[in-house]
Enzyme design. Structure first.
Site, PDB file in Angstrom:
ATOM      1  N   PRO A  84       0.832  -1.212   0.000  1.00 45.70           N
ATOM      2  CA  PRO A  84       0.000   0.000   0.000  1.00 45.70           C
ATOM      3  C   PRO A  84       0.860   1.254   0.000  1.00 45.70           C
ATOM      4  O   PRO A  84       1.834   1.348   0.744  1.00 45.70           O
ATOM      5  CB  PRO A  84      -0.793  -0.127   1.310  1.00 45.70           C
ATOM      6  CG  PRO A  84       0.096  -0.959   2.199  1.00 45.70           C
ATOM      7  CD  PRO A  84       0.793  -1.921   1.289  1.00 45.70           C
ATOM      8  N   SER A 113      -4.431   1.418  -0.137  1.00 41.33           N
ATOM      9  CA  SER A 113      -4.170   2.194   1.072  1.00 41.33           C
ATOM     10  C   SER A 113      -5.417   2.899   1.578  1.00 41.33           C
ATOM     11  O   SER A 113      -6.259   3.345   0.789  1.00 41.33           O
ATOM     12  CB  SER A 113      -3.087   3.246   0.784  1.00 41.33           C
ATOM     13  OG  SER A 113      -2.959   4.159   1.862  1.00 41.33           O
ATOM     14  N   TYR A 136      -5.175   2.263   8.408  1.00 39.69           N
ATOM     15  CA  TYR A 136      -4.699   3.088   9.505  1.00 39.69           C
ATOM     16  C   TYR A 136      -5.884   3.274  10.449  1.00 39.69           C
ATOM     17  O   TYR A 136      -6.978   3.640  10.011  1.00 39.69           O
ATOM     18  CB  TYR A 136      -4.231   4.463   9.016  1.00 39.69           C
ATOM     19  CG  TYR A 136      -2.870   4.477   8.380  1.00 39.69           C
ATOM     20  CD1 TYR A 136      -1.733   4.125   9.103  1.00 39.69           C
ATOM     21  CD2 TYR A 136      -2.707   4.870   7.053  1.00 39.69           C
ATOM     22  CE1 TYR A 136      -0.475   4.157   8.519  1.00 39.69           C
ATOM     23  CE2 TYR A 136      -1.447   4.909   6.463  1.00 39.69           C
ATOM     24  CZ  TYR A 136      -0.339   4.544   7.206  1.00 39.69           C
ATOM     25  OH  TYR A 136       0.900   4.572   6.630  1.00 39.69           O
ATOM     26  N   HIS A 285       9.030  -0.050   7.405  1.00 41.17           N
ATOM     27  CA  HIS A 285       8.270   0.937   6.626  1.00 41.17           C
ATOM     28  C   HIS A 285       9.145   1.584   5.551  1.00 41.17           C
ATOM     29  O   HIS A 285       9.030   2.769   5.249  1.00 41.17           O
ATOM     30  CB  HIS A 285       7.700   2.015   7.554  1.00 41.17           C
ATOM     31  CG  HIS A 285       6.394   2.601   7.073  1.00 41.17           C
ATOM     32  ND1 HIS A 285       5.188   2.249   7.601  1.00 41.17           N
ATOM     33  CD2 HIS A 285       6.118   3.518   6.106  1.00 41.17           C
ATOM     34  CE1 HIS A 285       4.224   2.927   7.000  1.00 41.17           C
ATOM     35  NE2 HIS A 285       4.761   3.701   6.085  1.00 41.17           N
TER      36      HIS A 285
END
Length: 387
Positions: A84, A113, A136, A285
């Site tokens: 993503p 995402s 998220y 990340h």
């Protein structure tokens, strides 16, 4: 539009990276390409991967070499997953759809995402790809759960919780370039765009003409942020109080596979396993968040030893060659997520550019396997462990 013949000159990911650098405004390219703070970790990711040597087994018949993988119960032609990313729709018009089409052509998943500029509904309808959805956690958990219902209804059967972004990372170059959220108008940014007219016309002006100012498509309409106008709402801003209780909530609510991304500790891998998580992504990340974090190659072997028999392990951060994919597999990963590499590809030529990058990585992986004497992916780890 990029001519297909131009893709023939792209022979590796670095070629695609340089093509993306020429096409994109500097601020946008650096948003994709760079790390955080002093960027120690992004250089270390590369050094750590390069330091991993794989000793080949010789005199092995590799005429039937196969890169086929089984990830979360599904067979696919390679162990690659497109990771993503939040800005694909800015590097190319409808960039998320382009990435999903490239994934569909390659027979691999594309992870959408939360902060995608194109909605998962449109991506599903216009790509036909096997879609995963990255989450998220928002401050308002009720709105977050409504978003999960949207993702499921659109056909996503795998949910990826990003667990390594508790606070906004410190990326000073974004502030200098005006590429933070909200976008900042400045003479430097205006000049940057003016120096890249192909991007300005093909991406930004086209977006303005068709759908208006780019937005985060998954945010509720009443809170949707127009990039360049306002900061994110407190209700749908990224939560700082994300805990294992949220994983428990997601496990209870989500009917499909659940993946936790950003694990770098054995203890966290064990906890994820205890919470019924189906897979983890060992990742820093892409060195974009914490500059003093270890690289995934440093911790992956210990994590694989601890939980590899009980859950699937994926890895990412720093992949530039098919040999890098083999290195992650040798350390214990079953699949590998690719982020920047396919963004470079889509930036230089939409779905064709992304497909070119995926083809190159797959071809390099097959070559590496042939040189190693690996007939199938599982042989890579076996050869590496018996050297």
């Amino acid at each position: 539009m990029t001519e297909p013949s131009a893709f023939a000159r792209i022979l590796n990911v670095e070629d695609a990276r340089q093509a993306a650098r020429r096409r994109l405004p500097r601020g946008l390219f650096e948003y994709v390409d760079r790390g955080c703070e002093d960027e120690v970790s992004i250089l270390a990711n590369r050094r750590r991967l390069d330091a991993i040597a794989l000793s080949p087994a010789v005199l092995v018949d590799v005429t039937g070499t196969s890169t086929e993988a089984e990830l979360l119960g599904k067979r696919q032609p390679s162990p690659i997953i497109i990771a993503p990313t939040a800005v694909a729709g800015l590097v190319w018009h409808d960039g998320e759809i382009a990435l999903a089409r490239a994934a569909a052509r390659a027979g691999i998943p594309f992870c959408v995402s939360t902060q995608s500029i194109t909605s998962i509904e449109r991506i599903a309808t216009e790509s036909g790809a096997d879609l995963w959805f990255q989450l998220y956690v928002w401050n308002d958990r009720r709105r977050m759960l409504n978003l999960l219902d949207r993702a499921w209804a659109a056909g996503a059967e795998t949910l990826v919780l990003t667990a390594d972004t508790a606070v906004i990372p410190n990326r000073e170059y974004n502030l200098r370039n005006g590429c933070g959220i909200p976008l900042t108008a400045s003479w430097r940014a205006a000049l940057d765009v003016a120096l890249h007219p192909r991007w300005a016309v093909a991406v930004m002006l086209r977006a303005l003409a068709t759908s208006g100012v780019p937005t985060y498509a998954h945010y509720p309409a009443e809170f949707r942020t127009r990039l360049g106008r306002e900061a994110l709402s407190d209700e749908v801003g990224l939560a700082k109080d994300v805990t294992w209780d949220d994983v428990r909530l997601l496990r209870e609510r989500w009917r499909g596979k659940l993946v936790v991304k950003g694990v770098l500790r054995v203890e966290d891998a064990l906890t994820a396993c205890a919470h019924g998580v189906d897979a983890i992504v060992v990742s820093n990340h892409g060195a974009r968040n914490l500059d003093c974090a270890p690289g995934p190659t440093e911790v992956l072997p210990r994590i694989a030893e601890a939980v590899g028999e009980r859950m699937e392990i994926f890895a990412d951060s720093g992949v530039r060659r098919g040999a890098d994919i083999a290195r992650f597999l040798a350390l214990g990963a079953r699949g590998v997520m690719i982020g920047r590499a396919t963004l470079y590809g889509v930036a230089m030529g939409g779905d064709g550019g992304a497909a070119r990058v995926l083809d190159l990585l797959s071809a390099e992986l097959r070559t590496t396997m042939g040189m190693l004497g690996a007939q199938k992916l599982a042989d890579i780890r076996q050869i590496a462990s018996s050297r």
